[in-house]
Design a protein around this motif. Structure first.
Motif, short mmCIF file in Angstrom:
data_model
loop_
_atom_site.label_atom_id
_atom_site.label_comp_id
_atom_site.label_asym_id
_atom_site.label_seq_id
_atom_site.Cartn_x
_atom_site.Cartn_y
_atom_site.Cartn_z
N PHE A 251 0.93 -1.24 -0.16
CA PHE A 251 0.08 0.02 -0.08
C PHE A 251 0.86 1.33 -0.08
O PHE A 251 0.39 2.06 -0.96
N GLN A 252 1.87 1.29 0.85
CA GLN A 252 2.78 2.41 0.93
C GLN A 252 3.54 2.64 -0.24
O GLN A 252 3.72 3.90 -0.73
N GLN A 253 3.70 1.57 -1.11
CA GLN A 253 4.56 1.85 -2.29
C GLN A 253 3.57 2.39 -3.39
O GLN A 253 4.37 3.00 -4.16
N SER A 254 2.34 1.91 -3.33
CA SER A 254 1.64 2.46 -4.10
C SER A 254 1.16 4.07 -3.84
O SER A 254 1.16 4.91 -4.96
N LEU A 255 1.24 4.32 -2.72
CA LEU A 255 1.08 5.86 -2.37
C LEU A 255 2.34 6.72 -2.80
O LEU A 255 2.02 7.88 -3.38
N SER A 256 3.38 6.24 -2.78
CA SER A 256 4.85 6.53 -3.12
C SER A 256 4.77 7.08 -4.57
O SER A 256 5.14 7.90 -5.14
N VAL A 257 4.19 6.04 -5.48
CA VAL A 257 3.99 6.15 -6.86
C VAL A 257 3.25 7.48 -7.11
O VAL A 257 3.41 8.42 -7.96
N LEU A 258 2.01 7.59 -6.60
CA LEU A 258 1.12 8.63 -6.87
C LEU A 258 1.80 10.01 -6.43
O LEU A 258 1.61 11.00 -7.00
N LYS A 259 2.55 9.91 -5.35
CA LYS A 259 3.15 11.21 -4.86
C LYS A 259 4.09 11.42 -5.70
O LYS A 259 4.15 12.76 -6.02
N ARG A 260 4.86 10.68 -6.05
CA ARG A 260 5.93 11.15 -6.88
C ARG A 260 5.54 11.69 -8.27
O ARG A 260 6.10 12.54 -8.92
N ALA A 261 4.66 10.97 -9.02
CA ALA A 261 4.08 11.45 -10.14
C ALA A 261 3.52 12.82 -10.13
O ALA A 261 3.81 13.69 -11.02
N LYS A 262 3.00 13.27 -8.85
CA LYS A 262 2.50 14.53 -8.89
C LYS A 262 3.80 15.55 -8.58
O LYS A 262 3.75 16.71 -9.10
N GLN A 263 4.68 15.17 -7.90
CA GLN A 263 5.97 16.00 -7.73
C GLN A 263 6.40 16.09 -8.97
O GLN A 263 7.17 17.19 -9.48
N ALA A 264 6.61 15.04 -9.98
CA ALA A 264 7.45 15.13 -11.35
C ALA A 264 6.84 15.90 -12.14
O ALA A 264 7.51 16.58 -13.06
N ASN A 265 5.44 16.05 -12.12
CA ASN A 265 4.57 16.83 -12.93
C ASN A 265 3.50 17.39 -12.39
O ASN A 265 2.62 16.75 -12.49
N PRO A 266 3.50 18.61 -11.68
CA PRO A 266 2.45 19.05 -11.03
C PRO A 266 1.22 19.40 -11.95
O PRO A 266 0.08 19.50 -11.23
N LYS A 267 1.41 19.41 -13.20
CA LYS A 267 0.21 19.62 -13.98
C LYS A 267 -0.70 18.25 -13.93
O LYS A 267 -1.81 18.23 -14.71
N LEU A 268 -0.12 17.11 -13.79
CA LEU A 268 -0.74 16.11 -14.04
C LEU A 268 -2.12 15.81 -13.03
O LEU A 268 -2.13 16.48 -12.03
N ILE A 269 -3.10 15.06 -13.49
CA ILE A 269 -4.27 14.79 -12.52
C ILE A 269 -3.81 13.43 -12.35
O ILE A 269 -3.57 12.35 -12.98
N THR A 270 -3.84 12.85 -11.03
CA THR A 270 -3.42 11.72 -10.63
C THR A 270 -4.83 11.02 -9.89
O THR A 270 -5.75 11.66 -9.51
#
Length: 369
Positions: A251-270
């Motif tokens: 679960f925590q690994q999945s959270l880290s993926v979603l968090k990193r995606a937003k950090q890498a590209n703030p314009k993305l919709i997660t």
């Protein structure tokens, strides 16, 4: 005399026990041992101190009612039909596209494909083969340690097919490919780039990815590929994750993926999805939503877990539509940009994708103004 009687009773008990053991076939004993091994901790669990959790009671199994439940009326759908549905289905044969919509027998296929305008239709395309390296207890996708190699021409061929098909919104998803050094991140990113190039940036692209074994640099690659929506599913609440998903998917690994995606590209919709019906509590679902908002996840969908075969985890509860409405309202109240919630809702759902498309369109117009 009393001592002799006690010994005789003991012998009788042991004789009965050995008789029962002898009646158990070697195959049954082997299967029982293998089952215990497969459900037990992996070597990595001993290293990171998580081995103890595998000795706990299977919470999903414990939540299953003693008697099988009949499928409630709200989970029954109409047979998909319509001219556009038939045309899109026919197109698939010539374009050689593999859609999750058909292979997973999605109950919403008629809604997503049945409109009169192709540009408003949505579809989920499966990339990187149909064989996964993981074995989640809710999923019926084939598994193997060594799936077939990737098709290097798939990114371009997929883009050409999507452009020819005339879709306005496409979801690209994939099996987990732990056998690849990058988990397939570069293959997915190239497919996104090709879809955007061939459509002259007219197609909105959502990518439903795996967790790349927690390699966040691979998340960066996909997040900056030009896609519009980065989706990754947590699937269930944290407490039930070890009993529902492959042990490599935490679960925590999945959270880290979603968090990193937003950090890498703030314009993305997660975006993420939660299945209900495993025996989760309201408190656990609420905590999950809080954790998702803490990492700025934009969209959450709720759907009913449906057991694909008798080999998969049982359904603990058929959640009522009123409860799905409750979680929709709660998600919006907590600040999610959008929430699709219903017994037949799946991760890729036309109503949600239409809303997301409108949000993206408004953002583009605001940027150009």
């Amino acid at each position: 005399m009393l001592r002799f009687t006690s010994v005789s009773s003991s012998r009788i008990i042991h004789t009965q026990k050995y008789a029962r053991l002898a009646s158990t076939t070697a195959s049954e004993r082997r299967n029982s041992i293998l089952s215990r091994i497969n459900n037990g901790p992996a070597f990595s669990d001993f290293l990171n101190g998580n081995a103890a959790q595998h000795s706990l009671e299977d919470k999903v199994l414990a939540a299953v009612p003693s008697e099988e439940q009949r499928l409630p009326r709200w989970l029954k759908t109409r047979i998909p039909k319509g001219r556009n549905y038939s045309n899109l289905k026919k197109d698939l044969g010539g374009l050689k596209l593999h859609t999750v919509c058909e292979s997973a027998r999605c109950p919403n296929i008629g809604e997503c494909w049945g409109g009169s305008d192709k540009s408003k239709a949505t579809a989920t395309i499966m990339l990187m083969g149909d064989t996964c390296t993981r074995g989640c207890r809710f999923c019926s996708v084939k598994t193997s340690r060594a799936p077939p190699p990737l098709d290097k021409d798939e990114p371009l061929n997929t883009a050409l097919a999507i452009n020819k098909w005339g879709l306005g919104y496409v979801v690209l998803t994939t099996v987990d490919r732990d056998d690849l050094s990058d988990g397939g991140a570069n293959h997915l990113a190239e497919t996104v780039r090709q879809v955007k190039l061939q459509s002259q940036n007219k197609v909105l692209v959502e990518c439903l990815s795996g967790d790349f074994r927690g390699d966040l640099e691979m998340v960066d690659i996909l997040a900056n590929s030009g896609l519009d929506v980065y989706a990754h599913n947590v699937e269930t609440v944290e407490e039930l994750t070890p009993f529902v998903r492959d042990r490599r998917a935490t679960f925590q690994q999945s959270l880290s993926v979603l968090k990193r995606a937003k950090q890498a590209n703030p314009k993305l919709i997660t975006k993420t999805s939660i299945m209900l019906g495993f025996g989760e509590t309201d408190e656990q679902v609420l905590q999950t939503l809080k954790q998702l908002r803490d990492i700025d996840c934009d969209v959450v969908t709720f759907g009913q877990y449906m057991r694909p075969t008798i080999r998969h985890v049982k359904v603990a509860e058929y959640v009522k539509p009123e409860k799905f409405n409750y979680w929709h309202d709660k998600a919006i109240e907590m600040g999610f940009l959008y929430s699709a919630s219903g017994p037949l809702v799946r991760s890729s759902y036309k109503a949600g994708e239409t809303f997301i498309a409108n949000v993206l369109e408004k953002r583009q117009k605001a940027a150009q103004a």
